[in-house]
Design a protein around this motif. Structure first.
Motif, PDB file in Angstrom:
ATOM      1  N   SER A 168       0.475  -0.613   0.020  1.00 33.06           N
ATOM      2  CA  SER A 168       0.263   0.046  -0.262  1.00 33.06           C
ATOM      3  C   SER A 168       0.712   1.198  -0.130  1.00 33.06           C
ATOM      4  CB  SER A 168      -0.360   0.054   1.272  1.00 33.06           C
ATOM      5  OG  SER A 168      -0.085   0.245   2.224  1.00 33.06           O
ATOM      6  N   ALA A 169       0.835   2.361  -0.646  1.00 38.31           N
ATOM      7  CA  ALA A 169       1.256   3.262  -0.639  1.00 38.31           C
ATOM      8  C   ALA A 169       2.014   3.990   0.715  1.00 38.31           C
ATOM      9  CB  ALA A 169       0.537   4.130  -1.411  1.00 38.31           C
ATOM     10  N   THR A 170       0.561   4.154   1.471  1.00 40.27           N
ATOM     11  CA  THR A 170       0.826   4.857   2.911  1.00 40.27           C
ATOM     12  C   THR A 170       1.044   3.675   3.441  1.00 40.27           C
ATOM     13  OG1 THR A 170      -1.084   3.602   3.565  1.00 40.27           O
ATOM     14  CG2 THR A 170      -1.830   5.981   3.194  1.00 40.27           C
ATOM     15  N   GLY A 171       1.866   2.716   3.824  1.00 38.28           N
ATOM     16  CA  GLY A 171       2.278   1.510   3.933  1.00 38.28           C
ATOM     17  C   GLY A 171       3.965   1.374   4.158  1.00 38.28           C
ATOM     18  N   ARG A 172       4.535   1.930   2.583  1.00 43.52           N
ATOM     19  CA  ARG A 172       5.350   2.543   2.322  1.00 43.52           C
ATOM     20  C   ARG A 172       5.744   3.477   2.838  1.00 43.52           C
ATOM     21  NH1 ARG A 172       4.133   0.453  -4.528  1.00 43.52           N
ATOM     22  NH2 ARG A 172       4.305  -1.926  -3.104  1.00 43.52           N
ATOM     23  N   VAL A 173       5.267   3.814   3.052  1.00 39.84           N
ATOM     24  CA  VAL A 173       5.317   5.739   3.787  1.00 39.84           C
ATOM     25  C   VAL A 173       6.238   5.279   4.778  1.00 39.84           C
ATOM     26  CG1 VAL A 173       4.753   7.959   3.881  1.00 39.84           C
ATOM     27  CG2 VAL A 173       4.499   7.163   1.732  1.00 39.84           C
ATOM     28  N   LEU A 174       5.064   4.876   5.460  1.00 34.14           N
ATOM     29  CA  LEU A 174       5.308   4.845   7.361  1.00 34.14           C
ATOM     30  C   LEU A 174       6.231   3.513   7.413  1.00 34.14           C
ATOM     31  CD1 LEU A 174       0.967   4.065   7.655  1.00 34.14           C
ATOM     32  CD2 LEU A 174       2.936   6.128   8.237  1.00 34.14           C
ATOM     33  N   PRO A 203      10.391  -9.659  -2.308  1.00 32.89           N
ATOM     34  CA  PRO A 203      11.491  -8.691  -1.239  1.00 32.89           C
ATOM     35  C   PRO A 203      12.089  -8.002  -1.835  1.00 32.89           C
ATOM     36  CG  PRO A 203      11.508 -11.125  -1.247  1.00 32.89           C
ATOM     37  CD  PRO A 203      10.906 -11.390  -2.633  1.00 32.89           C
ATOM     38  N   ASP A 204      13.091  -8.126  -2.535  1.00 31.95           N
ATOM     39  CA  ASP A 204      13.848  -7.034  -2.934  1.00 31.95           C
ATOM     40  C   ASP A 204      13.595  -5.652  -3.582  1.00 31.95           C
ATOM     41  OD1 ASP A 204      15.899  -8.641  -1.483  1.00 31.95           O
ATOM     42  OD2 ASP A 204      16.904  -9.072  -3.896  1.00 31.95           O
ATOM     43  N   GLU A 205      12.024  -5.908  -4.576  1.00 36.04           N
ATOM     44  CA  GLU A 205      11.348  -4.576  -4.942  1.00 36.04           C
ATOM     45  C   GLU A 205      10.503  -4.449  -4.409  1.00 36.04           C
ATOM     46  OE1 GLU A 205       8.620  -6.982  -7.914  1.00 36.04           O
ATOM     47  OE2 GLU A 205      11.336  -7.489  -9.188  1.00 36.04           O
ATOM     48  N   VAL A 206      10.060  -4.729  -3.456  1.00 38.14           N
ATOM     49  CA  VAL A 206       9.498  -4.179  -1.924  1.00 38.14           C
ATOM     50  C   VAL A 206      10.585  -3.632  -1.828  1.00 38.14           C
ATOM     51  CG1 VAL A 206       7.977  -4.658  -0.008  1.00 38.14           C
ATOM     52  CG2 VAL A 206       7.784  -6.426  -1.764  1.00 38.14           C
ATOM     53  N   ILE A 207      11.809  -3.994  -0.630  1.00 41.81           N
ATOM     54  CA  ILE A 207      12.222  -3.090  -0.255  1.00 41.81           C
ATOM     55  C   ILE A 207      13.098  -1.597  -0.993  1.00 41.81           C
ATOM     56  CG2 ILE A 207      14.413  -2.625   0.614  1.00 41.81           C
ATOM     57  CD1 ILE A 207      14.507  -5.433   2.126  1.00 41.81           C
ATOM     58  N   ALA A 208      13.233  -1.282  -2.477  1.00 42.55           N
ATOM     59  CA  ALA A 208      13.309  -0.944  -2.779  1.00 42.55           C
ATOM     60  C   ALA A 208      12.478   0.122  -3.399  1.00 42.55           C
ATOM     61  CB  ALA A 208      13.789  -1.750  -4.665  1.00 42.55           C
ATOM     62  N   ALA A 209      10.601  -0.333  -3.125  1.00 42.56           N
ATOM     63  CA  ALA A 209      10.234   1.198  -3.224  1.00 42.56           C
ATOM     64  C   ALA A 209       9.543   1.188  -2.271  1.00 42.56           C
ATOM     65  CB  ALA A 209       8.331  -0.022  -3.728  1.00 42.56           C
ATOM     66  N   ILE A 210      10.057   1.252  -0.987  1.00 42.03           N
ATOM     67  CA  ILE A 210      10.307   1.800   0.408  1.00 42.03           C
ATOM     68  C   ILE A 210      11.698   2.446   0.383  1.00 42.03           C
ATOM     69  CG2 ILE A 210      10.436   1.237   2.359  1.00 42.03           C
ATOM     70  CD1 ILE A 210       9.017  -1.330   2.456  1.00 42.03           C
ATOM     71  N   HIS A 211      12.404   2.094  -0.177  1.00 43.40           N
ATOM     72  CA  HIS A 211      13.368   2.810  -0.168  1.00 43.40           C
ATOM     73  C   HIS A 211      13.093   4.346  -0.867  1.00 43.40           C
ATOM     74  CE1 HIS A 211      16.728   0.252   1.657  1.00 43.40           C
ATOM     75  NE2 HIS A 211      15.808   0.273   1.948  1.00 43.40           N
ATOM     76  N   ARG A 212      12.387   3.672  -2.337  1.00 42.59           N
ATOM     77  CA  ARG A 212      12.152   5.149  -2.814  1.00 42.59           C
ATOM     78  C   ARG A 212      11.668   6.006  -2.293  1.00 42.59           C
ATOM     79  NH1 ARG A 212      11.179   1.279  -7.613  1.00 42.59           N
ATOM     80  NH2 ARG A 212       9.103   1.410  -6.643  1.00 42.59           N
ATOM     81  N   VAL A 213      10.993   5.700  -1.302  1.00 40.70           N
ATOM     82  CA  VAL A 213       9.883   7.247  -1.007  1.00 40.70           C
ATOM     83  C   VAL A 213      10.530   7.879  -0.213  1.00 40.70           C
ATOM     84  CG1 VAL A 213       8.185   7.415   1.504  1.00 40.70           C
ATOM     85  CG2 VAL A 213       7.949   5.432  -0.320  1.00 40.70           C
ATOM     86  N   GLN A 214      11.864   7.683  -0.241  1.00 45.48           N
ATOM     87  CA  GLN A 214      13.304   8.167   1.204  1.00 45.48           C
ATOM     88  C   GLN A 214      13.821   9.552  -0.165  1.00 45.48           C
ATOM     89  OE1 GLN A 214      15.903   5.867   2.275  1.00 45.48           O
ATOM     90  NE2 GLN A 214      14.531   4.894   4.000  1.00 45.48           N
ATOM     91  N   THR A 215      13.615   8.855  -1.737  1.00 46.61           N
ATOM     92  CA  THR A 215      13.694  10.105  -2.556  1.00 46.61           C
ATOM     93  C   THR A 215      13.010  10.718  -2.844  1.00 46.61           C
ATOM     94  OG1 THR A 215      14.711   7.959  -3.700  1.00 46.61           O
ATOM     95  CG2 THR A 215      16.143   8.458  -2.767  1.00 46.61           C
ATOM     96  N   ASP A 216      11.620   9.931  -3.294  1.00 43.43           N
ATOM     97  CA  ASP A 216      10.902  10.385  -3.890  1.00 43.43           C
ATOM     98  C   ASP A 216       9.845  11.224  -2.851  1.00 43.43           C
ATOM     99  OD1 ASP A 216      11.662   9.307  -6.889  1.00 43.43           O
ATOM    100  OD2 ASP A 216      10.292   7.631  -6.125  1.00 43.43           O
ATOM    101  N   GLY A 217       9.868  11.353  -1.869  1.00 43.21           N
ATOM    102  CA  GLY A 217       9.158  11.699  -1.031  1.00 43.21           C
ATOM    103  C   GLY A 217       7.769  11.792  -1.231  1.00 43.21           C
ATOM    104  N   TYR A 218       7.866  10.688  -1.513  1.00 46.35           N
ATOM    105  CA  TYR A 218       5.545  10.031  -1.895  1.00 46.35           C
ATOM    106  C   TYR A 218       6.133   8.346  -2.313  1.00 46.35           C
ATOM    107  CZ  TYR A 218       6.653  10.698  -6.629  1.00 46.35           C
ATOM    108  OH  TYR A 218       6.978  10.231  -8.014  1.00 46.35           O
ATOM    109  N   ALA A 219       4.804   7.788  -2.381  1.00 42.44           N
ATOM    110  CA  ALA A 219       4.812   6.658  -2.829  1.00 42.44           C
ATOM    111  C   ALA A 219       3.967   6.561  -3.958  1.00 42.44           C
ATOM    112  CB  ALA A 219       4.924   5.728  -1.254  1.00 42.44           C
ATOM    113  N   ILE A 220       3.639   5.512  -4.607  1.00 39.48           N
ATOM    114  CA  ILE A 220       2.479   5.294  -5.506  1.00 39.48           C
ATOM    115  C   ILE A 220       2.131   3.776  -5.371  1.00 39.48           C
ATOM    116  CG2 ILE A 220       2.021   5.197  -8.033  1.00 39.48           C
ATOM    117  CD1 ILE A 220       2.596   8.352  -7.995  1.00 39.48           C
ATOM    118  N   SER A 221       0.831   2.950  -5.036  1.00 37.55           N
ATOM    119  CA  SER A 221       0.485   2.003  -5.130  1.00 37.55           C
ATOM    120  C   SER A 221      -0.058   1.688  -6.236  1.00 37.55           C
ATOM    121  CB  SER A 221      -0.567   1.402  -4.214  1.00 37.55           C
ATOM    122  OG  SER A 221      -0.138   0.008  -4.208  1.00 37.55           O
TER     123      SER A 221
END
Length: 280
Positions: A168-174, A203-221
């Motif tokens: 979820s977008a909110t979950g990855r941000v959190l 797993p590697d792709e999920v972790i990468a998606a979570i890390h992208r929040v740190q650079t992008d400042g947002y998440a999209i699901s």
């Protein structure tokens, strides 16, 4: 094996008047913790087992989902029926409106949820889409604030609703504020199921998606939770810089593209987050 006839009581001794039941002596002698109320813990575990995908349960299903014995599950369920939290048709147990009181205690006392509500409503009116506020709870994103648009996109994103954090977008941000070790432990502890063909579950792709929040400042699901639905979320940070919550918007993928979300929706969400941060 000796059988004993026991009244169907709650673990605190309160009667559950619907029925009596035959239990074996072994089932009747359940271990109790030295501190705390074991019966209350079991009842809460059963309450938490209800969800958007589990709207009714049998005794056996409640026992399995809450990880308790069937006699304990039956006692808890019947006590909740007597107290008006559940309905029982002879086989299935379903929640009644009184269940809303349990979540209402948090929502009515949470300053974050109270402050956020008018801001969520203003963003909803501007975007003409449902806008939510979520916090992290044991690997799930939980919605504690919600302003519904007239057109409802998804049944999962409801006030009090829980979504798996990994997709979820909110979950990855959190999750994005967690350390590498904490993220890895979370990913290894939860089943990474493909809820749709578009769900990122490696797993590697999920972790990468979570890390992208740190650079992008947002998440999209993007249609990962439900086909035809995409969501965007941004962090709400406290005075120490930690992520307190996430603000999100849910849209129909047929009406709103990802590029449009970035162009038109992201600034509005960031404005809501900034106003919430000033209030924390």
């Amino acid at each position: 094996m000796t059988s004993v006839k026991l009244p169907v009581n709650g673990d605190d001794g309160a009667p559950a008047s619907l029925a009596d039941s035959e239990f074996t002596a072994e089932e009747a002698s359940e271990p109790r913790a030295r501190e705390g109320m074991g019966g209350l813990a079991k009842g809460l575990a059963i309450i938490e087992a209800f969800s958007a995908t589990t709207v009714r349960m049998t005794v056996a299903e409640a026992a399995r989902l809450a990880d308790v014995t069937r006699p304990a599950a039956r006692r808890c369920l019947l006590t909740l029926v007597d107290l008006g939290y559940l309905a029982h048709d002879g086989k299935f147990f379903t929640p009644l409106p009184r269940m809303l009181r349990l979540g209402g205690a948090y929502l009515s006392t949470s300053s974050l949820a109270q402050i956020a509500q008018p801001l969520l409503a203003a963003a909803r009116d501007e975007l003409q889409e449902s806008v939510s506020l979520a916090v992290l709870d044991e690997g799930h994103s939980v919605f504690v604030g919600r302003a519904e648009a007239l057109r409802i996109v998804s049944t999962g994103a409801k006030l009090g609703g829980r979504l798996p954090a990994y997709c979820s977008a909110t979950g990855r941000v959190l999750l994005s504020q967690k350390s590498e070790g904490e993220i890895a432990r979370h990913i290894s502890a939860v089943p990474l199921r493909k809820l749709t063909p578009r769900t990122i579950s490696a797993p590697d792709e999920v972790i990468a998606a979570i890390h992208r929040v740190q650079t992008d400042g947002y998440a999209i699901s993007d249609e990962e939770l439900e086909l035809g639905m995409r969501a965007m979320a941004v962090p709400v940070k406290n005075r120490m810089g930690g992520i307190e919550a996430a603000v999100s918007v849910s849209v129909s993928s047929a009406r709103v593209s990802v590029d449009a979300m970035r162009r038109d929706f992201l600034p509005v969400l960031q404005q809501v987050a900034a106003r919430l941060e000033r209030a924390l």
